[in-house]
Each structure stands twice: as C-alpha cells, then as structure tokens.
Design a protein around this motif. Sequence first.
Motif, short mmCIF file in Angstrom:
data_model
loop_
_atom_site.label_atom_id
_atom_site.label_comp_id
_atom_site.label_asym_id
_atom_site.label_seq_id
_atom_site.Cartn_x
_atom_site.Cartn_y
_atom_site.Cartn_z
N ASP A 91 0.84 -1.19 0.00
CA ASP A 91 0.00 0.00 0.00
C ASP A 91 0.88 1.25 0.00
OD1 ASP A 91 -2.53 1.18 -0.10
OD2 ASP A 91 -2.51 1.59 2.06
N HIS A 126 0.45 5.73 0.62
CA HIS A 126 -0.37 6.92 0.88
C HIS A 126 0.51 8.16 0.77
CE1 HIS A 126 -4.37 5.50 2.14
NE2 HIS A 126 -3.72 4.39 2.42
N HIS A 132 -3.03 -1.26 6.28
CA HIS A 132 -3.65 -1.62 5.00
C HIS A 132 -2.85 -2.73 4.30
CE1 HIS A 132 -5.84 2.53 4.63
NE2 HIS A 132 -6.14 1.87 5.73
MG MG Z 1 -4.44 2.35 1.87
#
Ligand code: MG
Length: 173
Positions: free
Chosen positions: A24, A26, A58
């Motif tokens: 993941d 961000h 995540h």
């Molecule tokens: Mg995420």
Amino acid sequence: MNSSQLASADIATLSRLRIGLGIDSHRLQGGGPLRLGGITIESDLEMIGHSDADVLLHAITDSICSAAMLPDIGELFPDNAAENKGRDSADFLVHAVQLARRGGYEIINLDCVVRMERPKLAPHKTAIRQRIASLLEISPEQIGLKAKTGEKTGDIGNSRLAEAYCTALMYRK
Ligand code: MG
C-alpha cells in the motif's frame, strides 16, 4: 512409512501453508500526528486517505486477505463508502483476520517493511509490533518490522509518499 509416503505427507502439510503479499501507499502532507501500525506518532507529517490512511495496517490487511483467499481490502472496505471515511484501520485488520479464521486460516508470521523518510520508526517499532499483535491476537514475535528510507530521493525520499509491504504466512487447518 516409506520415503515416497513421507514425501506425500510433507507435501500435504506444506500445501496447507499459504503466502499473501500486501502493498500500500499513501501521500503525506504537513500536519500530524501520524497514524502508523495502529498507533499515533508525534510528527509534522500525516498521511492522506479516505480512512485514517494507516498504510502499514492496509498492507497487512491485504496480505492476510490474499493468503486466506478473501476479497482485497478495497473490495471489503470501499474507499468511497461513507462508513469508511476517517475510519480506524484497525477495524479493517480485525475484520479481515476474523474472516480468515472463520475460513480455517491461522497466522504463522508476518514480515513488514515501511518505506518513509521521516519520522524515524526505530523508537516506535516495539509499540507498533505490540499493537498489531494485540489486534491480531498473536505474539509480537510473529511480526517482523523493518523501516527503510528513500535515501532522500523521489517521492519517498522527499516525504511526499509512504509505502508499506507485508508478506503473511498462514496455515489452513
Ligand atoms: Mg491504503
């Protein structure tokens, strides 16, 4: 038991092992504090996302979903659903591991990598491992956690982005 029977037994056992990979990323912005690994870290940076944007939780959630043959985190918890706005990502992780256990899967170990330039994660690693272990009802010794920078290069190295990777090894009962 002859050698070929032993090999068959080993293969039957080994076939119950499943690896899942979760990745993941961000974006980061000025602000803070930072949510990472289920804890709050004092920082002048925070992650941007629909939920609390906990990049590590995540990645772990997706690794568990993948190993346990579940839909991925985006399918289970859509990022356009009102109920997921600002949501604590611990909810996603706990729900995923509950679904996995219902399917007969148990975690053997997790190995995680977080890539971000700052803040330094070394002072927080123990707390993160303990928090994740508590959420998953496993031991901190089943969780590996490494922190890497971007060597001051690119989006990670310039603190515009954070990435997390996790491999989960699971056993199907
Ligand atoms: Mg995420």
